[in-house]
Design a protein around this motif. Structure first.
Motif, mmCIF file in Angstrom:
data_model
loop_
_atom_site.group_PDB
_atom_site.id
_atom_site.type_symbol
_atom_site.label_atom_id
_atom_site.label_comp_id
_atom_site.label_asym_id
_atom_site.label_seq_id
_atom_site.Cartn_x
_atom_site.Cartn_y
_atom_site.Cartn_z
ATOM 1 N N GLU A 111 0.060 3.950 -2.920
ATOM 2 C CA GLU A 111 -1.091 4.718 -2.450
ATOM 3 C C GLU A 111 -1.325 6.034 -3.199
ATOM 4 O O GLU A 111 -2.441 6.539 -3.203
ATOM 5 N N GLU A 112 -0.322 6.580 -3.869
ATOM 6 C CA GLU A 112 -0.544 7.804 -4.639
ATOM 7 C C GLU A 112 -1.212 7.520 -5.978
ATOM 8 O O GLU A 112 -1.754 8.418 -6.604
ATOM 9 N N ALA A 160 -6.141 3.372 -5.060
ATOM 10 C CA ALA A 160 -6.899 3.354 -3.801
ATOM 11 C C ALA A 160 -7.175 1.895 -3.443
ATOM 12 O O ALA A 160 -7.626 1.121 -4.289
ATOM 13 N N ARG A 198 0.808 -1.221 0.000
ATOM 14 C CA ARG A 198 0.000 0.000 0.000
ATOM 15 C C ARG A 198 0.844 1.275 0.000
ATOM 16 O O ARG A 198 0.554 2.204 -0.747
ATOM 17 N N ASP A 199 1.880 1.336 0.815
ATOM 18 C CA ASP A 199 2.685 2.561 0.886
ATOM 19 C C ASP A 199 3.322 2.909 -0.453
ATOM 20 O O ASP A 199 3.467 4.084 -0.792
#
Length: 146
Positions: free
Chosen positions: A79-80, A83, A75-76
């Motif tokens: 994440e940009e 979603a 996710r990190d």
């Protein structure tokens, strides 16, 4: 004959209690900060201009839980651009979403920014396999940050 006590009342030192209380608060803060972040359950994000991955989650199925762990692992890094959303099949909203799209338990669905469904996976994912799928499906080409 009355006896009077001329000694002054003892002053209680509050520093030990204050330090103990502060240490307890610090331990609680650290414990909470180490908990994994929760995933959004806002399914209205689909088709709103961001690529979306939705896990149809059932906490009773190990495959679903393992895929959620994989989502948390990547996710990190993504994440940009992506979603990450969880549709809990044990909630009315999650069940309605799964039923309306024909998804079974532990489905991992990839949606384009415009809301088009791109791919659905039913196999258990690891962090590395999910990373590869995200790169391929969304044409992102991020490498591992490990």
């Amino acid at each position: 004959m009355s006896i009077t006590n001329n000694t002054a009342p003892e002053k209680k030192n509050i520093w030990p209690k204050l330090i103990t209380f502060s240490l307890i608060l610090l331990v609680i803060f650290i414990a909470v900060s180490l908990l994994p972040r929760s995933f959004s359950q806002d399914l209205s994000a689909i088709g709103q201009g961001t690529n979306v991955v939705v896990l149809v989650h059932d906490g009773n199925i190990l495959q679903s839980t393992d895929t959620m762990v994989a989502m948390n692992a990547v996710r990190d890094d993504f994440e940009e651009r992506v979603a990450f959303i969880v549709a809990d099949i044990n909630t009315p909203e999650g069940k309605r979403f799964a039923d309306s799209h024909g998804f079974g338990q532990a489905a991992l669905a990839f949606f384009a920014a415009n809301g088009d469904r791109l791919q659905v996976l039913y196999s258990e994912q690891t962090g590395e396999s999910l990373r590869q799928h995200l790169n391929t499906v969304f044409n992102i080409n991020l490498i591992s940050s490990d």
